[in-house]
Write a protein that holds these residues in place. Structure first.
Motif, PDB file in Angstrom:
ATOM      1  N   MET A   1      -0.762  30.863 -39.281  1.00  0.00           N
ATOM      2  CA  MET A   1      -0.066  31.994 -38.675  1.00  0.00           C
ATOM      3  C   MET A   1       1.116  31.530 -37.825  1.00  0.00           C
ATOM      4  O   MET A   1       2.190  32.129 -37.853  1.00  0.00           O
ATOM      5  N   THR A   2       0.925  30.463 -37.051  1.00  0.00           N
ATOM      6  CA  THR A   2       2.001  29.981 -36.185  1.00  0.00           C
ATOM      7  C   THR A   2       3.151  29.406 -37.012  1.00  0.00           C
ATOM      8  O   THR A   2       4.329  29.617 -36.686  1.00  0.00           O
ATOM      9  N   THR A   3       2.826  28.704 -38.088  1.00  0.00           N
ATOM     10  CA  THR A   3       3.866  28.199 -38.984  1.00  0.00           C
ATOM     11  C   THR A   3       4.702  29.341 -39.542  1.00  0.00           C
ATOM     12  O   THR A   3       5.939  29.292 -39.548  1.00  0.00           O
ATOM     13  N   SER A   4       4.031  30.393 -39.991  1.00  0.00           N
ATOM     14  CA  SER A   4       4.748  31.548 -40.545  1.00  0.00           C
ATOM     15  C   SER A   4       5.633  32.200 -39.490  1.00  0.00           C
ATOM     16  O   SER A   4       6.778  32.584 -39.772  1.00  0.00           O
ATOM     17  N   LEU A   5       5.123  32.319 -38.272  1.00  0.00           N
ATOM     18  CA  LEU A   5       5.904  32.941 -37.200  1.00  0.00           C
ATOM     19  C   LEU A   5       7.138  32.113 -36.869  1.00  0.00           C
ATOM     20  O   LEU A   5       8.237  32.661 -36.661  1.00  0.00           O
ATOM     21  N   LEU A   6       7.012  30.799 -36.844  1.00  0.00           N
ATOM     22  CA  LEU A   6       8.165  29.937 -36.581  1.00  0.00           C
ATOM     23  C   LEU A   6       9.196  30.042 -37.707  1.00  0.00           C
ATOM     24  O   LEU A   6      10.413  30.033 -37.458  1.00  0.00           O
ATOM     25  N   LEU A   7       8.721  30.149 -38.934  1.00  0.00           N
ATOM     26  CA  LEU A   7       9.651  30.308 -40.057  1.00  0.00           C
ATOM     27  C   LEU A   7      10.428  31.616 -39.943  1.00  0.00           C
ATOM     28  O   LEU A   7      11.649  31.648 -40.153  1.00  0.00           O
ATOM     29  N   TRP A   8       9.738  32.701 -39.605  1.00  0.00           N
ATOM     30  CA  TRP A   8      10.425  33.987 -39.420  1.00  0.00           C
ATOM     31  C   TRP A   8      11.422  33.908 -38.256  1.00  0.00           C
ATOM     32  O   TRP A   8      12.500  34.513 -38.297  1.00  0.00           O
ATOM     33  N   THR A   9      11.071  33.150 -37.225  1.00  0.00           N
ATOM     34  CA  THR A   9      11.974  32.992 -36.091  1.00  0.00           C
ATOM     35  C   THR A   9      13.290  32.344 -36.522  1.00  0.00           C
ATOM     36  O   THR A   9      14.384  32.794 -36.149  1.00  0.00           O
ATOM     37  N   ILE A  10      13.181  31.307 -37.333  1.00  0.00           N
ATOM     38  CA  ILE A  10      14.388  30.645 -37.840  1.00  0.00           C
ATOM     39  C   ILE A  10      15.198  31.609 -38.705  1.00  0.00           C
ATOM     40  O   ILE A  10      16.434  31.686 -38.598  1.00  0.00           O
ATOM     41  N   VAL A  11      14.514  32.369 -39.552  1.00  0.00           N
ATOM     42  CA  VAL A  11      15.210  33.326 -40.424  1.00  0.00           C
ATOM     43  C   VAL A  11      16.060  34.290 -39.598  1.00  0.00           C
ATOM     44  O   VAL A  11      17.246  34.507 -39.882  1.00  0.00           O
ATOM     45  N   TYR A  12      15.483  34.864 -38.548  1.00  0.00           N
ATOM     46  CA  TYR A  12      16.218  35.868 -37.770  1.00  0.00           C
ATOM     47  C   TYR A  12      17.291  35.236 -36.886  1.00  0.00           C
ATOM     48  O   TYR A  12      18.365  35.828 -36.690  1.00  0.00           O
ATOM     49  N   LEU A  13      17.047  34.062 -36.359  1.00  0.00           N
ATOM     50  CA  LEU A  13      18.074  33.403 -35.548  1.00  0.00           C
ATOM     51  C   LEU A  13      19.264  32.972 -36.397  1.00  0.00           C
ATOM     52  O   LEU A  13      20.397  32.958 -35.924  1.00  0.00           O
ATOM     53  N   VAL A  14      19.007  32.630 -37.662  1.00  0.00           N
ATOM     54  CA  VAL A  14      20.099  32.279 -38.565  1.00  0.00           C
ATOM     55  C   VAL A  14      20.809  33.537 -39.052  1.00  0.00           C
ATOM     56  O   VAL A  14      22.041  33.577 -39.156  1.00  0.00           O
TER      57      VAL A  14
END
Length: 503
Positions: A306-319
């Protein structure tokens, strides 16, 4: 002659009429209370209607047709799906905590996991495991130690990315990088130390946990068809052996902790907390120890994914929103200067924009789609439907985050919505990905802290861009494992080069 008809006189035809009316009414009430759902085939039920990927999309089609409460029959498993915030709250926060139990009589939880761990235990044993996890997260000593180890992991990743910054510009897929990091951060929480990826125990644990995660999925055919259990004895025994192999590794670290742990010392990690409770006579038997070791596996299985997925989504939105990334960097530059961002910066409110951004990312792109299976101790009426006792019940965690009666323009990425005071309902929905009620995520504080420290320190050091500047990073997703993940993407981590950076 009197025309008065005595009370004892009832026309003979009236009795059967009343019986017919009463029967029709009873059948009508029963049908009204019956949970609706799609018709299924004999034996296999609705399996043909849900196979083929994007299970969450197929559930939405059922919801469009049958409403907020519906059933789906998967083989011998009939599962009730609950949508709508009020209904979800009625289930997860209802009186007497009727739905707090796990249906650990299913084949995999019963025969393979053997009703152990923090996910599949019930009653007093589950409460013990939850208390150990909560105590470790709230202890100042263990919180500080875990944060120190988390920052060691973050700085290790920063060094790796700096070394690779002179690449050909094709970027990196951050999935494996984040997966290793979240695994190590959980290891710091459990053991008090992070692993080097070259260590043998790191590979054995990570690969072994990935294997049992795949074997023990709730959607496993043997859960749907328990009668197949006799034919799958070999696979069941293999899965048990795999778990026992992992228990041997975990037991080695537990013994090491016991050998160095002195009575009265500060608890620095989960194993320390368990040992201290054992010293106080709270945890003594082998059953409790086995449940503790299985609880560690549960934390890895669910927490790391779950934390890995959340970090990936964080990168997506920041980019995808470079202005948001820039504003976060400017706020950090003015507040923390050349030091690392710490959890104190979140606690004391000195980074309000950064915190708002992460809250909005959690709201709009939560990796959690549905709860783990619940069951009820006794029959209960939800939204007018009778859910009989010992049902399999799953609650939606996705749709309320896009409810326009709760949020203004819910599909827009707008961190500013968290600047103002939220209503109680908004507060609840904003963190719905962690669940509600007694069975909510037992490691929420650890996940929140990891999300903040990792994300903010990463963008403090780097400008993060899509590898192809001519293409917008997509928001497409796949439901894999236990979470909703963005589809694979590549980004470039460009060192910012500010004073005090590790570049």
């Amino acid at each position: 002659m009197s025309s008065y008809v005595g009370a004892n006189y009832v026309p003979s035809f009236l009795i059967p009429v009343l019986i017919v009316i009463g029967t029709v009414y009873w059948l009508w009430k029963k049908e009204m209370a019956r949970v609706p759902g799609p018709r299924g085939l004999p034996v296999i039920g609705n399996i043909p209607q849900v196979i083929g990927g994007r299970f969450d999309h197929k559930l939405q089609r059922f919801r469009d047709r049958y409403g907020n409460i519906f059933r789906v029959k998967l083989g011998e498993m009939t599962t009730v799906f609950v949508f709508g915030l009020k209904n979800i709250q009625d289930v997860l926060l209802g009186p007497e905590e009727n739905f707090e139990m796990r249906p650990n009589w299913l084949y995999i939880p019963d025969k393979v996991i053997q009703k152990k761990g923090i996910i599949w235990t019930n009653g007093e044993m589950w409460q013990r495991m939850r208390d150990i996890t909560t105590t470790t997260q709230t202890s100042p000593d263990s919180s500080q130690h875990t944060e120190k180890q988390t920052m060691a992991e973050v700085n290790h990743v920063v060094d790796l990315l700096n070394k690779g910054s002179e690449s050909d510009g094709s970027g990196v897929d951050p999935n494996s990088l984040f997966s290793s990091s979240t695994f190590n951060i959980l290891s710091a929480f459990v053991f008090g130390q992070r692993f080097d990826v070259t260590e043998k125990d790191y590979s054995l644990l990570k690969d072994g946990i990935a294997d049992i995660t795949e074997r023990n999925k709730t959607q496993n055919p043997v859960n749907m068809f328990p009668s197949l259990g006799a034919c799958m004895k070999r696979k069941r025994d293999e899965a048990i052996v795999k778990e026992n192999d992992l228990f041997v590794i975990l037991k080695k670290y537990l013994i090491s902790h016991e050998n160095r742990c002195c009575h009265g010392n500060a608890s620095l990690d989960l194993m320390d907390t368990f040992i201290q409770q054992k010293e106080h006579g709270k945890e003594t038997d082998q059953e409790t120890e086995n449940n503790f070791l299985r609880s560690i596996l549960d934390l890895y299985i669910y927490g790391s994914e779950m934390t890995t997925s959340l970090l990936l989504w964080t990168i997506v939105y920041l980019v995808r929103y470079p202005d948001v990334q820039r504003k976060c960097q400017e706020e950090m530059d003015s507040v923390v200067g050349d030091r690392d961002v710490s959890s104190n910066d979140k606690a004391n409110g000195s980074l309000p924009y950064c915190v708002a951004v992460l809250k909005e990312i959690l709201r709009i792109s939560s990796p959690a789609v549905m709860t783990t299976l619940h069951t009820n101790k006794k029959s209960s009426i939800v939204d007018g439907y009778m859910i009989s006792g010992r049902s399999l019940v799953v609650c939606d965690l996705h749709k309320p985050r896009f409810d326009d009666t709760i949020w203004e323009d819910p599909f827009e990425f707008r961190p500013e919505r968290f600047f103002s005071q939220l209503s109680e309902t908004q507060e609840r929905v904003a963190s719905l990905s962690f669940g509600l009620g007694p069975r909510c995520c037992p490691a929420r504080k650890l996940s929140d802290t990891t999300h903040f420290l990792y994300s903010m320190n990463l963008i403090r050091h780097f400008h993060i861009q899509h590898h192809d500047k001519n293409i917008q990073i997509p928001l497409t997703s796949d439901y894999k494992g236990v979470s909703l993940k963005p589809r694979p993407f590549r980004v470039v981590f460009k060192p910012r080069g500010f004073p005090g950076s590790r570049g």
